[in-house]
Write a protein that holds these residues in place. Structure first.
Motif, PDB file in Angstrom:
ATOM      1  N   UNK A 100       0.804  -1.211   0.000  1.00 38.24           N
ATOM      2  CA  UNK A 100       0.000   0.000   0.000  1.00 38.24           C
ATOM      3  C   UNK A 100       0.844   1.272   0.000  1.00 38.24           C
ATOM      4  N   UNK A 101       1.878   1.317   0.840  1.00 40.71           N
ATOM      5  CA  UNK A 101       2.683   2.531   0.948  1.00 40.71           C
ATOM      6  C   UNK A 101       3.362   2.897  -0.367  1.00 40.71           C
ATOM      7  N   UNK A 102       4.000   1.956  -1.062  1.00 41.14           N
ATOM      8  CA  UNK A 102       4.593   2.316  -2.364  1.00 41.14           C
ATOM      9  C   UNK A 102       3.556   2.796  -3.372  1.00 41.14           C
ATOM     10  N   UNK A 103       2.350   2.230  -3.344  1.00 38.94           N
ATOM     11  CA  UNK A 103       1.308   2.681  -4.255  1.00 38.94           C
ATOM     12  C   UNK A 103       0.864   4.109  -3.925  1.00 38.94           C
ATOM     13  N   UNK A 104       0.831   4.435  -2.638  1.00 32.34           N
ATOM     14  CA  UNK A 104       0.497   5.808  -2.236  1.00 32.34           C
ATOM     15  C   UNK A 104       1.536   6.780  -2.789  1.00 32.34           C
ATOM     16  N   UNK A 105       2.820   6.410  -2.698  1.00 33.08           N
ATOM     17  CA  UNK A 105       3.886   7.256  -3.230  1.00 33.08           C
ATOM     18  C   UNK A 105       3.715   7.465  -4.737  1.00 33.08           C
ATOM     19  N   UNK A 106       3.330   6.403  -5.439  1.00 40.32           N
ATOM     20  CA  UNK A 106       3.148   6.498  -6.888  1.00 40.32           C
ATOM     21  C   UNK A 106       1.975   7.419  -7.213  1.00 40.32           C
ATOM     22  N   UNK A 107       0.860   7.243  -6.516  1.00 34.91           N
ATOM     23  CA  UNK A 107      -0.339   8.037  -6.799  1.00 34.91           C
ATOM     24  C   UNK A 107      -0.119   9.508  -6.481  1.00 34.91           C
ATOM     25  N   UNK A 108       0.512   9.794  -5.340  1.00 34.58           N
ATOM     26  CA  UNK A 108       0.666  11.174  -4.900  1.00 34.58           C
ATOM     27  C   UNK A 108       1.746  11.936  -5.656  1.00 34.58           C
TER      28      UNK A 108
END
Length: 262
Positions: A100-108
């Motif tokens: 989840x955390x890496x995906x948040x970095x990608x989205x933001x």
């Protein structure tokens, strides 16, 4: 006397068998890539999103698998029993942070940063060089993946692809480039520091250890500063330019990736 080796062998095969979870991620990447290549305009933006997310998750699995393989070769035999060789992201030390955390970095921010890592029992590994190689293995996997994604542009294979497919490919390549370079920074909590750490005095390692849980978040916050962000991505696009990835492709890929924005 002959039964035990058979049981160990079967268990070993199970602990190395590729996980259905990983195969599902690879299938999602292949299916969404096919949809983009076949040019289904009504589903383009979501296909880009699915292609990038599945490709990014696949790269996270390969990143951690590289760490695990290097640790196993360096003497940590516990790696196999933990299931890390199955490429299953749910086996990681913290699956939520790993996914989840890496995906948040990608989205933001459109930035590729690693998540939680495999648990390596460092006391089983002898020699500073081996410790450094275990830490370096993950970013090197990102480097290989990045080169594999950019080669079609270098060799001219991508010229005949649908434009949106090229955009998605370029954005996924950008994530790999950023993941490799950022993760090699000598910041506590990142693999770059893990490469350097075995060579530092014990007193320095003890002083820096408390900062390790916050290193990745601190890097993301710094990269979110506009001036730093512009400088950083200019360098990333320069690297991609070495492989003849056209300027703007990754940016347009990121724009399509955020399908919820119109």
């Amino acid at each position: 006397m002959s039964v035990t080796p058979i049981r160990v062998s079967r268990r070993g095969r199970l602990n190395r068998r590729i996980s259905p979870v990983f195969l599902g991620i690879a299938a999602a990447m292949a299916a969404s890539g096919w949809a983009l290549a076949a040019d289904y305009p009504s589903h383009t933006r979501f296909a880009v999103f699915l292609f990038v997310v599945s490709g990014w998750l696949l790269s996270l699995c390969l990143h951690e698998y590289a760490h695990a393989r290097a640790a196993l070769a360096s003497g940590d035999l516990s790696i196999e029993d933990k299931g890390y060789l199955t490429l299953n992201p749910l086996k990681y030390a913290n699956a939520g942070l790993s996914i989840l955390l890496p995906l948040v970095f990608v989205v933001l921010g459109g930035i590729g940063l690693p998540g939680g890592a495999v648990e390596v029992e460092r006391h089983r590994i002898r020699g500073r060089l081996r410790h450094s190689l275990v830490s370096a293995a993950g970013p090197l996997a990102n480097v290989v993946f990045a080169v594999a994604l950019m080669l079609p542009f270098s060799l001219g294979w991508a010229d005949g692809w649908q434009l949106e497919f090229r955009f998605a490919f370029a954005f996924l390549a950008l994530l790999q480039v950023t993941a490799a370079i950022v993760n090699l920074l000598p910041v506590p909590g990142l693999d770059g520091y893990g490469v350097l750490e075995p060579w530092l005095p014990r007193s320095v390692r003890q002083q820096l250890a408390p900062f390790a849980p916050f290193g990745m978040l601190a890097v993301f916050v710094v990269l979110y500063i506009q001036a730093v962000n512009h400088w950083f991505f200019d360098r990333m696009y320069t690297v991609m330019g070495w492989f003849h990835v056209p300027d703007g492709y990754a940016y347009y890929g990121y724009t399509l990736f955020r399908f919820w924005h119109h």
